[in-house]
Scaffold this motif. Structure first.
Motif, PDB file in Angstrom:
ATOM      1  N   LYS A  53     109.795  74.187  48.309  1.00  0.00           N
ATOM      2  CA  LYS A  53     110.025  72.858  48.872  1.00  0.00           C
ATOM      3  C   LYS A  53     110.799  71.983  47.890  1.00  0.00           C
ATOM      4  O   LYS A  53     111.711  71.248  48.274  1.00  0.00           O
ATOM      5  N   TYR A  54     110.446  72.073  46.601  1.00  0.00           N
ATOM      6  CA  TYR A  54     111.152  71.302  45.586  1.00  0.00           C
ATOM      7  C   TYR A  54     112.613  71.736  45.495  1.00  0.00           C
ATOM      8  O   TYR A  54     113.513  70.900  45.433  1.00  0.00           O
ATOM      9  N   SER A  55     112.845  73.044  45.508  1.00  0.00           N
ATOM     10  CA  SER A  55     114.218  73.560  45.420  1.00  0.00           C
ATOM     11  C   SER A  55     115.056  73.102  46.601  1.00  0.00           C
ATOM     12  O   SER A  55     116.218  72.714  46.437  1.00  0.00           O
ATOM     13  N   LEU A  56     114.484  73.139  47.790  1.00  0.00           N
ATOM     14  CA  LEU A  56     115.194  72.684  48.980  1.00  0.00           C
ATOM     15  C   LEU A  56     115.503  71.191  48.893  1.00  0.00           C
ATOM     16  O   LEU A  56     116.629  70.758  49.179  1.00  0.00           O
ATOM     17  N   GLN A  57     114.516  70.416  48.476  1.00  0.00           N
ATOM     18  CA  GLN A  57     114.727  68.973  48.350  1.00  0.00           C
ATOM     19  C   GLN A  57     115.806  68.676  47.309  1.00  0.00           C
ATOM     20  O   GLN A  57     116.676  67.838  47.528  1.00  0.00           O
ATOM     21  N   LYS A  58     115.765  69.378  46.184  1.00  0.00           N
ATOM     22  CA  LYS A  58     116.763  69.161  45.143  1.00  0.00           C
ATOM     23  C   LYS A  58     118.159  69.506  45.653  1.00  0.00           C
ATOM     24  O   LYS A  58     119.119  68.773  45.410  1.00  0.00           O
ATOM     25  N   SER A  59     118.274  70.591  46.398  1.00  0.00           N
ATOM     26  CA  SER A  59     119.559  70.995  46.962  1.00  0.00           C
ATOM     27  C   SER A  59     120.095  69.929  47.913  1.00  0.00           C
ATOM     28  O   SER A  59     121.285  69.583  47.876  1.00  0.00           O
ATOM     29  N   LYS A  60     119.225  69.392  48.749  1.00  0.00           N
ATOM     30  CA  LYS A  60     119.649  68.346  49.685  1.00  0.00           C
ATOM     31  C   LYS A  60     120.080  67.082  48.950  1.00  0.00           C
ATOM     32  O   LYS A  60     121.058  66.425  49.341  1.00  0.00           O
ATOM     33  N   LEU A  61     119.383  66.742  47.881  1.00  0.00           N
ATOM     34  CA  LEU A  61     119.759  65.561  47.110  1.00  0.00           C
ATOM     35  C   LEU A  61     121.099  65.766  46.399  1.00  0.00           C
ATOM     36  O   LEU A  61     121.904  64.837  46.304  1.00  0.00           O
ATOM     37  N   LEU A  62     121.342  66.971  45.916  1.00  0.00           N
ATOM     38  CA  LEU A  62     122.641  67.254  45.298  1.00  0.00           C
ATOM     39  C   LEU A  62     123.764  67.180  46.330  1.00  0.00           C
ATOM     40  O   LEU A  62     124.856  66.671  46.041  1.00  0.00           O
ATOM     41  N   ASP A  63     123.496  67.668  47.549  1.00  0.00           N
ATOM     42  CA  ASP A  63     124.478  67.534  48.635  1.00  0.00           C
ATOM     43  C   ASP A  63     124.738  66.062  48.947  1.00  0.00           C
ATOM     44  O   ASP A  63     125.881  65.654  49.158  1.00  0.00           O
ATOM     45  N   LEU A  64     123.670  65.278  48.969  1.00  0.00           N
ATOM     46  CA  LEU A  64     123.797  63.850  49.232  1.00  0.00           C
ATOM     47  C   LEU A  64     124.630  63.173  48.149  1.00  0.00           C
ATOM     48  O   LEU A  64     125.485  62.326  48.445  1.00  0.00           O
ATOM     49  N   GLU A  67     128.160  63.778  48.844  1.00  0.00           N
ATOM     50  CA  GLU A  67     128.611  62.965  49.983  1.00  0.00           C
ATOM     51  C   GLU A  67     128.888  61.525  49.566  1.00  0.00           C
ATOM     52  O   GLU A  67     129.765  60.871  50.125  1.00  0.00           O
ATOM     53  N   VAL A  68     128.150  61.031  48.582  1.00  0.00           N
ATOM     54  CA  VAL A  68     128.366  59.667  48.101  1.00  0.00           C
ATOM     55  C   VAL A  68     129.798  59.507  47.600  1.00  0.00           C
ATOM     56  O   VAL A  68     130.426  58.461  47.779  1.00  0.00           O
ATOM     57  N   GLU A  69     130.317  60.561  46.985  1.00  0.00           N
ATOM     58  CA  GLU A  69     131.689  60.511  46.475  1.00  0.00           C
ATOM     59  C   GLU A  69     132.703  60.257  47.590  1.00  0.00           C
ATOM     60  O   GLU A  69     133.752  59.670  47.358  1.00  0.00           O
ATOM     61  N   LEU A  70     132.397  60.684  48.802  1.00  0.00           N
ATOM     62  CA  LEU A  70     133.323  60.540  49.919  1.00  0.00           C
ATOM     63  C   LEU A  70     133.246  59.171  50.588  1.00  0.00           C
ATOM     64  O   LEU A  70     134.109  58.834  51.394  1.00  0.00           O
ATOM     65  N   LEU A  71     132.215  58.401  50.247  1.00  0.00           N
ATOM     66  CA  LEU A  71     132.068  57.086  50.859  1.00  0.00           C
ATOM     67  C   LEU A  71     133.153  56.134  50.374  1.00  0.00           C
ATOM     68  O   LEU A  71     133.604  56.210  49.237  1.00  0.00           O
TER      69      LEU A  71
END
Length: 91
Positions: A53-64, A67-71
């Motif tokens: 669960k931690y690994s999945l959450q960390k992966s999603k946060l890194l993806d996020l 995405e911030v860079e594209l804003l």
């Protein structure tokens, strides 16, 4: 006792002898207690899947964060958002 021994061995990098000397017990007794604690924690992990669960959450946060860079917002706002995401990852 289990928590103290586990912490000293894994996080404070003390040897079995050092822990045993501190608590006036044999290094083998310290080892047995640490192994029992590791087995209990492993059982919890098998049931709760916290590492996955931690690994999945960390992966999603890194993806996020990517995405911030594209804003289309200011550099200051981007840095603020990325810092907040980093804080979440480090928790």
């Amino acid at each position: 006792k289990q928590k103290m021994f586990f912490d000293r061995y894994h996080f404070q990098d003390l040897s079995l002898n050092e822990i045993g000397d501190e608590f006036e017990i044999s290094p083998q007794a310290v080892r047995d207690l640490i192994k029992r604690t590791e087995k209990i924690l492993s059982g919890y992990e098998q049931k709760l899947h916290l590492i996955d669960k931690y690994s999945l959450q960390k992966s999603k946060l890194l993806d996020l964060s990517a995405e911030v860079e594209l804003l289309e917002i200011s550099v200051v706002q981007k840095e603020h958002l990325k810092n907040e995401i980093t804080l979440m990852i480090d928790i």
